[in-house]
Enzyme design. Structure first.
Site, PDB file in Angstrom:
ATOM      1  N   ASP A  68       7.547 -58.362 -47.224  1.00 57.14           N
ATOM      2  CA  ASP A  68       7.099 -59.719 -47.125  1.00 57.14           C
ATOM      3  C   ASP A  68       6.434 -59.506 -45.216  1.00 57.14           C
ATOM      4  O   ASP A  68       7.541 -59.925 -44.051  1.00 57.14           O
ATOM      5  CB  ASP A  68       8.078 -60.706 -47.286  1.00 57.14           C
ATOM      6  CG  ASP A  68       8.684 -60.151 -48.625  1.00 57.14           C
ATOM      7  OD1 ASP A  68       8.616 -59.924 -49.129  1.00 57.14           O
ATOM      8  OD2 ASP A  68       9.435 -61.603 -48.572  1.00 57.14           O
ATOM      9  N   TRP A  94      14.402 -50.228 -48.971  1.00 56.09           N
ATOM     10  CA  TRP A  94      14.403 -51.117 -48.830  1.00 56.09           C
ATOM     11  C   TRP A  94      15.806 -51.259 -48.367  1.00 56.09           C
ATOM     12  O   TRP A  94      17.033 -50.708 -49.132  1.00 56.09           O
ATOM     13  CB  TRP A  94      14.551 -52.593 -49.765  1.00 56.09           C
ATOM     14  CG  TRP A  94      15.023 -54.064 -49.629  1.00 56.09           C
ATOM     15  CD1 TRP A  94      14.417 -54.375 -49.022  1.00 56.09           C
ATOM     16  CD2 TRP A  94      16.543 -54.636 -49.777  1.00 56.09           C
ATOM     17  NE1 TRP A  94      15.487 -55.803 -48.812  1.00 56.09           N
ATOM     18  CE2 TRP A  94      16.051 -56.216 -48.550  1.00 56.09           C
ATOM     19  CE3 TRP A  94      16.836 -53.778 -49.690  1.00 56.09           C
ATOM     20  CZ2 TRP A  94      17.647 -56.923 -48.833  1.00 56.09           C
ATOM     21  CZ3 TRP A  94      18.455 -54.836 -49.840  1.00 56.09           C
ATOM     22  CH2 TRP A  94      18.452 -56.118 -49.520  1.00 56.09           C
ATOM     23  N   PHE A 129      16.480 -62.002 -43.646  1.00 53.52           N
ATOM     24  CA  PHE A 129      15.269 -62.062 -44.766  1.00 53.52           C
ATOM     25  C   PHE A 129      14.302 -62.270 -44.134  1.00 53.52           C
ATOM     26  O   PHE A 129      14.697 -63.632 -42.665  1.00 53.52           O
ATOM     27  CB  PHE A 129      16.105 -63.012 -45.286  1.00 53.52           C
ATOM     28  CG  PHE A 129      17.102 -61.754 -46.861  1.00 53.52           C
ATOM     29  CD1 PHE A 129      17.318 -60.612 -46.284  1.00 53.52           C
ATOM     30  CD2 PHE A 129      17.859 -62.068 -48.476  1.00 53.52           C
ATOM     31  CE1 PHE A 129      17.792 -59.508 -47.113  1.00 53.52           C
ATOM     32  CE2 PHE A 129      17.619 -61.045 -48.786  1.00 53.52           C
ATOM     33  CZ  PHE A 129      17.638 -59.894 -48.480  1.00 53.52           C
ATOM     34  N   ASP A 131      13.731 -67.987 -47.114  1.00 53.96           N
ATOM     35  CA  ASP A 131      12.587 -68.007 -47.023  1.00 53.96           C
ATOM     36  C   ASP A 131      12.316 -69.547 -46.448  1.00 53.96           C
ATOM     37  O   ASP A 131      11.079 -69.368 -47.219  1.00 53.96           O
ATOM     38  CB  ASP A 131      11.782 -67.181 -48.347  1.00 53.96           C
ATOM     39  CG  ASP A 131      12.266 -66.764 -49.066  1.00 53.96           C
ATOM     40  OD1 ASP A 131      13.411 -65.854 -47.945  1.00 53.96           O
ATOM     41  OD2 ASP A 131      11.969 -65.526 -50.365  1.00 53.96           O
ATOM     42  N   GLU A 176      10.991 -67.370 -54.762  1.00 52.61           N
ATOM     43  CA  GLU A 176      10.385 -66.834 -53.642  1.00 52.61           C
ATOM     44  C   GLU A 176       9.752 -67.629 -52.422  1.00 52.61           C
ATOM     45  O   GLU A 176       8.453 -67.415 -53.018  1.00 52.61           O
ATOM     46  CB  GLU A 176      10.767 -65.540 -53.312  1.00 52.61           C
ATOM     47  CG  GLU A 176      11.712 -64.396 -54.659  1.00 52.61           C
ATOM     48  CD  GLU A 176      11.857 -63.210 -54.446  1.00 52.61           C
ATOM     49  OE1 GLU A 176      12.962 -62.888 -54.390  1.00 52.61           O
ATOM     50  OE2 GLU A 176      11.026 -62.878 -54.169  1.00 52.61           O
ATOM     51  N   TRP A 220       7.587 -55.166 -56.317  1.00 50.36           N
ATOM     52  CA  TRP A 220       9.116 -55.036 -56.315  1.00 50.36           C
ATOM     53  C   TRP A 220       8.967 -53.700 -57.499  1.00 50.36           C
ATOM     54  O   TRP A 220      10.429 -52.966 -57.976  1.00 50.36           O
ATOM     55  CB  TRP A 220       9.843 -56.478 -56.291  1.00 50.36           C
ATOM     56  CG  TRP A 220      10.034 -56.969 -54.883  1.00 50.36           C
ATOM     57  CD1 TRP A 220       9.580 -58.090 -54.497  1.00 50.36           C
ATOM     58  CD2 TRP A 220      10.501 -56.345 -53.920  1.00 50.36           C
ATOM     59  NE1 TRP A 220      10.255 -58.210 -53.343  1.00 50.36           N
ATOM     60  CE2 TRP A 220      10.183 -56.969 -52.740  1.00 50.36           C
ATOM     61  CE3 TRP A 220      11.300 -55.112 -53.777  1.00 50.36           C
ATOM     62  CZ2 TRP A 220      11.426 -56.943 -52.016  1.00 50.36           C
ATOM     63  CZ3 TRP A 220      11.899 -55.022 -52.664  1.00 50.36           C
ATOM     64  CH2 TRP A 220      11.585 -55.836 -52.035  1.00 50.36           C
TER      65      TRP A 220
HETATM   66  C1  FRU Z   1      10.544 -61.292 -51.107  1.00 49.18           C
HETATM   67  C2  FRU Z   1      11.929 -61.073 -50.629  1.00 49.18           C
HETATM   68  C3  FRU Z   1      12.201 -62.438 -50.225  1.00 49.18           C
HETATM   69  C4  FRU Z   1      14.014 -61.974 -48.965  1.00 49.18           C
HETATM   70  C5  FRU Z   1      12.696 -61.006 -48.908  1.00 49.18           C
HETATM   71  C6  FRU Z   1      14.529 -59.864 -48.411  1.00 49.18           C
HETATM   72  O1  FRU Z   1       9.898 -60.330 -51.538  1.00 49.18           O
HETATM   73  O2  FRU Z   1      12.240 -61.158 -51.422  1.00 49.18           O
HETATM   74  O3  FRU Z   1      13.204 -63.612 -51.022  1.00 49.18           O
HETATM   75  O4  FRU Z   1      14.470 -63.043 -48.336  1.00 49.18           O
HETATM   76  O5  FRU Z   1      12.435 -60.004 -49.821  1.00 49.18           O
HETATM   77  O6  FRU Z   1      13.476 -58.753 -48.422  1.00 49.18           O
END
Ligand code: FRU
Length: 541
Positions: A62, A86, A118, A194, A245, A338
């Site tokens: 993100d 990730w 995050f 977030d 999110e 994702w």
């Molecule tokens: C969205 C997310 C957010 C989280 C981040 C973790 O893509 O899942 O909700 O903060 O990525 O990397």
């Protein structure tokens, strides 16, 4: 349980990573390399985007903390500097003076004993409500989510909390607030994250929107430290195929009027119509406490339906800049999904951002809708330009040979007559000597825009990558069909009908596309005119 699938996959990746290397999220043990300046990365690797931001090395997801301050557009981003999958999240950092060229800077915020860093947002605290300012200068304040991996691994459900950090040097260095977390986990809430900050100038308060599993929560604060809950929104509205999110809440004028509405952006993973991650939104009012959708908007977000910002598969987690000059509402998204982001076939780095967009709100036949345009600053990337006269295209028009195009790094604007017989499809096709082809355009019979990467090259890394053509229904009625396209080495962005419909998709041809054609199928396409612009790389001198 479906909604937790992604985090479980992420947890698995992080665990696997921990077995092999130092992927520890504790500040005392992390020895992350500092992000190298972009100038030290080659930016000529296979599939490397040439006019989109991607990190010099390693993983990104993100975009975070976008804020404009003292002539710079800041772009922080979810970043794992030790791997191309990730893992322990940091905030990487880049700045731009013109939204077209980006300079990567050292990592801004590192994980520590409270957890990974995050997603979140950043604001200029103009009134120094936080007291973090020095020498009369307003501080930048970031709010982000701590994800305590150790807590999650040990089976706790309260591993996400919200925290703040501030900067007094134009975002170069950040100090975490000693009173963190400012919003501890309420207890047993697994998905609460977030935070997106906005200054509510009508009420003189900070408002933060938090994504909490299947809904949003709004909280208010006078000083960014003490927070009190305002309300919940969305449990029974919008699409809910996965977890909510990365929200955004902002006030926006209805174009051509003095009326103002509020927009609420809700990212959803999974559950978008073409599969995986996607971005929906609501238009309504926020009265300082509750968000209420506009009555005309309601029918479109009932019974699990959603209104989507992008009809392609690769625009996720997009949110807007705070304090963009000139009252503009500028958005950037993560150009991936994702479903396969951890597997796409790149080596030095993984994933990139979309082009920056300028959003406007228009009153259409269906009610209020957001329209998206690529920011006008991108015109600086144009080198040569070519005019297309009106013509009837029976099967194809080879732009590469007609204009001797040296590459497929292009911006193309085309206007077609809407087929009166509602037959046929037309658009732009990219191809390479390997016979791989990507096609994007409009299909009159189904009244849909489409992006077809089913034959566009490497796809075996994920069954979800190219099982079928992505489609989005044409949402506005115009007499002609306008396609405004951007082609980078590994992506296409379509802004159709003046931004009423957008499609963003990535692709991985085994050799760069080098031939670009307008195609027509199932009948002649009546091209009314167009322009082709060659674009230059933002990374190469
Ligand atoms: C969205 C997310 C957010 C989280 C981040 C973790 O893509 O899942 O909700 O903060 O990525 O990397």
């Amino acid at each position: 349980m479906k909604r937790f699938d992604k985090l479980h996959t992420l947890l698995f990746l992080a665990l696997a990573c921990a077995l092999f290397s130092a992927c520890n999220g504790d500040a005392t043990t992390v020895k992350s390399e500092v992000g190298a300046p972009a100038s030290q990365a080659a930016y000529s690797e296979k599939h490397r985007p040439q006019f989109h931001f991607s990190p010099p090395q390693k993983w990104t997801n993100d975009p975070n903390g976008m804020v404009f301050f003292e002539g710079e557009y800041h772009l922080f981003y979810q970043h794992y500097p030790d791997s191309t999958v990730w893992g322990s999240m940091h905030w990487g950092h880049a700045v731009s003076k013109d939204l077209a060229h980006w300079e990567n800077l050292p990592i801004a915020i590192y994980p520590d004993s409270l957890g990974y860093i995050f997603s979140g947002s950043a604001v200029v605290d103009w009134k120094n409500t936080s007291g973090f300012g020095v020498n009369g200068q307003p501080p930048l304040v970031a709010m982000y989510t701590y994800h305590d991996m150790k807590g999650e691994k040990s089976g706790r459900n309260d591993y996400q909390s919200q925290a703040i950090a501030f900067s007094n040097d134009k975002g170069r260095t950040w100090t975490k607030f000693e009173g963190n977390p400012v919003m501890p986990n309420p207890g047993n809430v697994r998905d609460i994250r977030d935070p997106k900050l906005v200054w509510d100038e009508q009420r003189n308060q900070w408002v933060v929107t938090l994504a909490v599993g299947d809904h949003m929560e709004f909280w208010a604060s006078p000083d960014l430290k003490k927070w009190s809950k305002l309300s919940d929104f969305g449990k029974n509205l919008g699409a809910h195929g996965g977890v909510w999110e990365c929200p955004d809440l902002f006030r926006i004028a209805v174009e051509g009027t003095s009326e103002k509405k509020w927009a609420l952006i809700v990212n959803l993973n999974p559950g978008q119509p073409n599969g995986g991650s996607g971005t929906q939104y609501f238009i309504g009012n926020f009265d300082g406490k509750n968000f209420t959708p506009d009555p005309a908007f309601l029918p479109f977000v009932k019974d699990g339906k959603g209104v989507w910002l992008d009809g392609g598969k690769d625009n996720y987690a997009g949110v807007t800049w705070s304090d963009a000059p000139g009252g503009r509402r500028l958005l950037i998204g993560w150009m991936s999904n994702w479903q396969y982001a951890n597997k796409v076939p790149t080596e030095a780095w993984r994933n990139a951002m979309t082009l920056p967009w300028s959003l406007t709100l228009k009153k259409t036949e269906a009610g209020y809708r957001l329209f998206a345009q690529p920011v006008k600053e991108l015109e600086a990337l144009r080198t040569a330009s070519h005019e297309l006269a009106s013509s009837a295209i029976a099967s194809e028009l080879d732009l590469t040979s007609q204009f001797k195009l040296p590459s497929a790094l292009l911006e193309i604007e085309l206007e077609f007559a809407l087929p009166t017989d509602q037959k046929g499809s037309f658009g732009v096709a990219l191809s390479n000597p390997k016979g791989e082809t990507y096609r994007i355009g409009f299909d009159a019979a189904s009244n849909q825009f489409f992006s077809d990467r089913t034959k566009a090259g490497e796809a075996s890394f994920s069954v979800d990558f190219a099982p079928k053509t992505s489609v989005v229904a044409r949402s506005a009625k115009f007499k002609t069909v306008r396609l405004h396209l951007f082609f980078d080495v590994a992506s296409a962005e379509l802004f159709a009908d003046g931004g009423a419909n957008v499609m963003t998709e990535i692709f991985f041809p085994s050799e760069d596309f080098n031939t670009v054609k307008i195609f027509a199928e199932g009948g002649k396409a009546e091209l009314l005119g167009g322009k082709v612009y060659q674009l230059k790389s933002i990374w190469k001198k």
